[in-house]
Write an enzyme that holds these catalytic residues in place. Structure first.
Site, PDB file in Angstrom:
ATOM      1  CG  ASP A 170      17.962   4.411 -36.425  1.00 35.89           C
ATOM      2  OD1 ASP A 170      18.960   3.781 -36.057  1.00 35.89           O
ATOM      3  OD2 ASP A 170      17.839   5.644 -36.266  1.00 35.89           O
ATOM      4  CE  LYS A 195      24.633   8.956 -31.773  1.00 33.98           C
ATOM      5  NZ  LYS A 195      23.263   8.927 -32.287  1.00 33.98           N
TER       6      LYS A 195
END
Ligand SMILES: *Cc1c(COP(=O)(O)O)cnc(C)c1O
Length: 378
Positions: A170, A195
């Site tokens: 990730d 994000k």
């Protein structure tokens, strides 16, 4: 090509009818076929969408990968990974991953006969020790949220190859601008595009990137078969945003360095966690595998009252979940992002009730520092 050139151009060609420079939002569920059995290659919106394809190619290029597979959220991408394993399989996971990843795996996927070991992957020995005959995957997040622990990606890829496991990273916190896990031999990169990649706090999205044909085939299949795809408009927004990823990340980092230095040198926080600080226990590893240190800073204010003062009195920083947008956000991991992690697990990893996480935006840094000061001394 350099990163910024790729960010602006990869995956995009002028639209063939008008020459529109910006890839259109192909807001359509289906595509006309000229005769029976003859399509343009585009048949149905869940399966194919040109705006989504442009985004997938764009982010895959930035991650130095061949294939991007986009999803409606980061967690939909995390869930899609589970199509690579089956009941009876075992997965080794970093113990300090995104709270939603913990919730999905430990509280849901376990019900489907999958087994997870939560280990501190900052020490590779812990990964080796956790591997069982039925282990199929290693899933790491680096740096982690919110402790900013760093895992050696080259080391993880080596362990995975030696044991014939799929390795996943990730990479949401660094974005492809600062870190490219595939270049260290990791098989699949995951992003919550919500994000930094989108960066403007106006969509939810996710993506997986790989260069492995077989993994790509399986993930592409599940993208269509389970159907957790992003809307064309959301894909367009992320594609609009990756064009400025380089300039945004540079400014996020410049501001984060100043903020971390200020908090550490002023003594206003008991402990400041930022991979760019020499005091970070893995500063050297960070320098080796990252091209920068990112825009996330965590600080322990020592007691819950000081932490509350900052959280409640701060003005420019908005008290909110999420991160990676141009605007600064502040959050209290123990009660917000990590509320679903049991308290004893939180305490074990140092995620105390007085820990505050800053997603440092790209505003003027003087204003951000002033904001923290006024909040603490109010
Ligand atoms: C937000 C986040 C996710 C989940 O993504 P969503 O888009 O919210 O579903 C996964 N990993 C990390 C590190 C995140 O910050």
């Amino acid at each position: 090509m350099g990163f910024s050139t790729d960010a602006i151009h990869a995956g995009q060609i002028p639209e063939p009818i008008t020459g529109a420079v910006i890839t259109p939002i192909y807001q359509t569920s289906t595509y006309a076929q000229s005769e029976l059995g003859k399509s343009t290659g585009f048949e149905y919106g869940r399966t194919h969408n040109p705006t989504r394809q442009a985004l997938e190619k764009n982010i895959a290029t930035l991650e130095k990968g061949k294939y991007g597979i986009a999803f409606a959220s980061g967690l939909a991408a995390t869930h899609a990974l589970m199509s690579l394993v089956k009941a009876g399989d075992h997965i080794v996971v970093s113990n300090n991953v995104y709270g939603g990843t913990y919730r999905l795996y430990e509280l849901n996927m376990k019900n489907y006969g999958l087994d997870f070991s939560w280990v501190d992957t900052t020490d590779l020995k812990n990964i080796e020790q956790a591997i069982k005959p039925n282990t199929k995957m290693i899933y790491v997040e680096t740096p982690t949220n919110p402790m900013l622990n760093i895992t050696d990606l080259k080391g993880v890829a080596e362990i995975a190859k030696r044991n014939n496991l799929i390795s996943v990273c990730d990479n949401t916190f660094m974005s492809p601008y600062f870190q490219n896990p595939l270049t260290f031999g990791i098989d699949i990169v995951l992003h919550s595009t919500t994000k930094y990649l989108n960066g403007h706090s106006d969509i939810i999205g996710g993506i997986l990137v790989t260069s492995d044909e077989k993994l790509h085939e399986r993930l592409r299949y599940i993208q269509n078969a389970a159907g957790g795809v992003p809307s064309p408009f959301d894909c367009w927004l992320v594609l609009r945003s990756t064009k400025t990823l380089a300039v945004r990340m540079k400014q996020h980092e410049a501001n984060a360095i100043e903020l971390a230095n200020f908090l550490e040198q002023s003594g206003l926080a008991k402990k400041v966690i930022y991979p760019g600080l020499k005091s970070h226990p893995q500063h050297e590893l960070a320098k080796q595998q990252m091209r920068g240190f990112g825009g996330m800073v965590s600080a322990d204010f020592g007691d819950i009252n000081s932490a509350k003062k900052v959280l409640n009195n701060i003005k420019i920083f908005k008290l909110a979940e999420s991160l990676g947008g141009v605007e600064s956000l502040i959050c209290h991991p123990a009660s917000m992002t990590h509320a679903s992690v049991p308290k004893e697990e939180r305490d074990k990893m140092g995620l105390t009730d007085s820990l505050v996480r800053f997603s440092v935006g790209i505003e003027d840094i003087e204003d951000l520092i002033e904001d923290i000061k006024q909040a603490l001394f109010k």
